[in-house]
Scaffold this motif. Structure first.
Motif, mmCIF file in Angstrom:
data_model
loop_
_atom_site.group_PDB
_atom_site.id
_atom_site.type_symbol
_atom_site.label_atom_id
_atom_site.label_comp_id
_atom_site.label_asym_id
_atom_site.label_seq_id
_atom_site.Cartn_x
_atom_site.Cartn_y
_atom_site.Cartn_z
ATOM 1 N N VAL A 332 75.262 -14.017 46.364
ATOM 2 C CA VAL A 332 75.215 -14.581 47.615
ATOM 3 C C VAL A 332 73.933 -14.106 48.620
ATOM 4 O O VAL A 332 73.408 -15.002 49.373
ATOM 5 C CB VAL A 332 76.505 -14.283 48.494
ATOM 6 N N GLN A 333 73.681 -12.866 48.619
ATOM 7 C CA GLN A 333 72.605 -12.409 49.035
ATOM 8 C C GLN A 333 71.627 -11.398 48.179
ATOM 9 O O GLN A 333 71.998 -10.304 48.248
ATOM 10 C CB GLN A 333 73.258 -11.406 50.233
ATOM 11 N N PRO A 334 70.758 -12.052 47.448
ATOM 12 C CA PRO A 334 69.866 -11.360 46.385
ATOM 13 C C PRO A 334 68.968 -10.566 46.999
ATOM 14 O O PRO A 334 67.719 -10.500 46.760
ATOM 15 C CB PRO A 334 69.475 -12.500 45.627
ATOM 16 N N SER A 335 69.251 -9.549 47.679
ATOM 17 C CA SER A 335 68.254 -8.778 48.366
ATOM 18 C C SER A 335 68.107 -7.638 47.280
ATOM 19 O O SER A 335 68.676 -7.163 46.309
ATOM 20 C CB SER A 335 68.853 -8.063 49.606
ATOM 21 N N GLU A 336 67.038 -6.724 47.596
ATOM 22 C CA GLU A 336 66.609 -5.681 46.631
ATOM 23 C C GLU A 336 67.790 -4.619 46.533
ATOM 24 O O GLU A 336 67.915 -4.187 45.545
ATOM 25 C CB GLU A 336 65.141 -5.014 47.299
ATOM 26 N N GLU A 337 68.178 -4.385 47.803
ATOM 27 C CA GLU A 337 69.627 -3.248 47.803
ATOM 28 C C GLU A 337 70.626 -3.650 47.082
ATOM 29 O O GLU A 337 71.373 -3.349 46.179
ATOM 30 C CB GLU A 337 69.509 -2.965 49.183
ATOM 31 N N ASN A 338 70.996 -5.190 47.208
ATOM 32 C CA ASN A 338 72.319 -5.350 46.575
ATOM 33 C C ASN A 338 72.257 -5.650 45.132
ATOM 34 O O ASN A 338 73.098 -5.321 44.322
ATOM 35 C CB ASN A 338 72.687 -6.875 47.317
ATOM 36 N N VAL A 339 70.834 -6.089 44.532
ATOM 37 C CA VAL A 339 70.575 -6.220 43.144
ATOM 38 C C VAL A 339 70.575 -4.886 42.743
ATOM 39 O O VAL A 339 71.057 -4.587 41.574
ATOM 40 C CB VAL A 339 69.403 -7.184 43.231
ATOM 41 N N ALA A 340 70.052 -3.828 43.389
ATOM 42 C CA ALA A 340 70.016 -2.486 42.713
ATOM 43 C C ALA A 340 71.434 -2.154 42.763
ATOM 44 O O ALA A 340 71.673 -1.329 41.712
ATOM 45 C CB ALA A 340 69.080 -1.824 43.817
ATOM 46 N N GLN A 341 72.131 -2.067 43.695
ATOM 47 C CA GLN A 341 73.553 -1.754 43.897
ATOM 48 C C GLN A 341 74.302 -2.199 42.765
ATOM 49 O O GLN A 341 75.208 -1.621 42.145
ATOM 50 C CB GLN A 341 74.351 -2.075 45.076
ATOM 51 N N ALA A 342 74.193 -3.674 42.294
ATOM 52 C CA ALA A 342 74.769 -4.203 41.101
ATOM 53 C C ALA A 342 74.364 -3.320 39.889
ATOM 54 O O ALA A 342 75.114 -3.239 39.119
ATOM 55 C CB ALA A 342 74.631 -5.818 41.449
ATOM 56 N N THR A 343 73.129 -3.379 39.827
ATOM 57 C CA THR A 343 72.637 -2.628 38.571
ATOM 58 C C THR A 343 73.217 -1.249 38.253
ATOM 59 O O THR A 343 73.478 -0.919 37.318
ATOM 60 C CB THR A 343 70.888 -2.789 38.573
ATOM 61 N N LEU A 344 73.113 -0.712 39.402
ATOM 62 C CA LEU A 344 73.419 0.702 39.264
ATOM 63 C C LEU A 344 74.967 0.765 38.734
ATOM 64 O O LEU A 344 75.511 1.540 38.070
ATOM 65 C CB LEU A 344 73.386 1.516 40.673
ATOM 66 N N LEU A 345 75.949 0.078 39.524
ATOM 67 C CA LEU A 345 77.136 0.061 39.220
ATOM 68 C C LEU A 345 77.568 -0.447 37.645
ATOM 69 O O LEU A 345 78.514 0.047 37.054
ATOM 70 C CB LEU A 345 77.961 -0.812 40.257
ATOM 71 N N VAL A 346 76.921 -1.423 37.238
ATOM 72 C CA VAL A 346 77.061 -2.039 36.236
ATOM 73 C C VAL A 346 76.588 -0.683 35.014
ATOM 74 O O VAL A 346 77.326 -0.714 34.084
ATOM 75 C CB VAL A 346 76.073 -3.177 35.688
#
Length: 418
Positions: A332-346
């Motif tokens: 929904v909101q592909p910001s640097e921070e949101n994508v980074a957090q998704a990558t880290l949690l994965v």
């Protein structure tokens, strides 16, 4: 862009897969909700479990099962709602993959790259391409995988090339680890263009110059058909090219989604191994001579071990759910921070699902006893599948990604393997 159409070659090299296997007698069911997707997966899992061990022992391709799987509508659940799909949450995607993988992780793995490519279509394809391919997927079309190569210096150093010709484009090269290509209607092939950038070329299964060899000999995940695809002067229509490199030139959840589905398969393997352990201990295991107990299920060490496995699985699945929520947010909101957090949690989920898959499939034998190793039981398939599948993308680098972010403020790398 001109009208998209399908040109099939008369050439056929699908390695003992009947030609009519790829024919659609009717369109697939269209799933409309997250709840329907989960319930459908549960029902299919009951069917898929019946001959899962036999398929593994015989290396029998799951032809009927794959047809049921894709016709059920589960292969289309991430098609966006704006194109007629369910657009389910990634928690639901994980639950579907875990449910199927708990009974047959080969079946759970086969749609992995199909689902990944649906995301690349959402991110990188033109509106006309999206309409064309999403419609095919909703009707039951399966997308395969011709991404990786085994002889390149690294997983990202591709040698397969795509070059412009007088007729359009031509691909030459060789792929391996091509999970699902043998059973797919269309095969997305990743090749590097003249600028050295990766693009995906989608070709129908029977395209001239595409030779799919069922030579996967891994001791686990035996029925994924993850073998070789030879590409010799394969002609590609320009309308079927998707510039997937764009997904990694800006913040998108593409890489996180690829790794997320891998972690869901591992969680499913762990779930299946634990249930197998509980069932075997209840029905076959004997109490130890010094315990003074009547039943193996009363052994306090066995009880504690089952508790430990269940706790660690719940923790792994909980982090996987957190990763799913963050992926949804990054879509929904592909910001640097949101994508980074998704990558880290994965990455964190991948560590935990790897650990519990390996632990659970190993504990199966420790708690069940020597007789559980008899070849006719084929219980070793759980460990073989866990050991094989968890080798996708080294976990030691997941620790590095997470640690480097929190210690040195280094953003996770943008690629499908982070």
């Amino acid at each position: 862009m001109s009208h998209l159409n399908v040109a099939h070659s008369e050439e056929y090299r699908a390695n003992s897969v009947p030609f009519n296997f790829f024919e659609h007698t009717q369109d697939a069911h269209i799933i409309r909700s997250d709840e329907e997707a989960v319930e459908t997966a549960k029902k299919l899992a009951q069917t898929f479990a019946k001959e899962a061990s036999l398929r593994d022992q015989e290396r029998r391709l799951p032809l009927n099962e794959i047809q049921q799987f894709s016709q059920s509508g589960l292969w289309a659940i991430t098609v966006p709602k704006s194109f007629g799909g369910a657009g389910v949450s990634y928690r639901t995607v994980a639950e579907v993959i875990k449910t199927i993988s708990s009974v047959d992780p080969s079946l759970g793995q086969i749609p992995q790259n199909h689902l990944v490519f649906i995301e690349h279509l959402r991110l990188d394809a033109s509106p006309e391409q999206q309409k064309f391919f999403f419609n095919l997927v909703l009707k039951g079309t399966r997308l395969g995988n011709a991404f990786s190569e085994k002889n390149a210096k690294t997983v990202a150093d591709l040698e397969t090339t795509i070059r412009k010709t007088d007729k359009g484009y031509e691909i030459n090269g060789q792929k391996f680890f091509a999970t699902g290509a043998l059973l797919a209607h269309w095969i997305p092939i990743v090749a590097v263009n003249e600028d050295g950038l990766p693009v995906a070329a989608l070709v129908p299964q029977h395209t001239s110059g595409v030779n799919i060899i069922n030579d996967w000999s891994g001791f686990g995940q035996r029925t994924t058909a993850s073998g070789t695809v030879e590409l010799n002067q394969v002609e590609v229509n320009e309308n079927y090219l998707v510039p997937i490199h764009h997904a990694f030139e800006r913040p998108t959840p593409a890489g996180a989604i690829s790794q997320f589905i891998q972690a869901a398969v591992d969680a499913g393997i762990a779930r299946g191994a634990i249930e197998e352990t509980i069932g075997y201990v209840k029905t076959h295991s004997r109490p130890w001579i010094d315990s003074g107990l009547e039943r193996a299920t009363d052994d306090p060490y066995t009880i504690a071990s089952i508790g430990d496995l269940k706790i660690k699985l719940r923790a792994a699945e909980a982090v996987l759910d957190l990763a799913a929520d963050q992926i949804d947010q990054a879509i929904v909101q592909p910001s640097e921070e949101n994508v980074a957090q998704a990558t880290l949690l994965v990455a964190e989920a991948k560590v935990l699902t790897t650990e519990i898959a390996l632990l659970a499939s190993n504990k199966l034998f420790e708690l069940s006893g020597t007789r559980s190793t008899l070849s006719e039981l084929n219980l070793d398939r759980h460990w073989r599948n866990a050991r094989t599948h968890t080798l996708h993308d080294p976990v030691r680098w997941k620790y590095h990604i997470v640690g480097n972010y929190y210690l040195n403020n280094v953003q996770p790398p943008r690629h499908p393997w982070s």
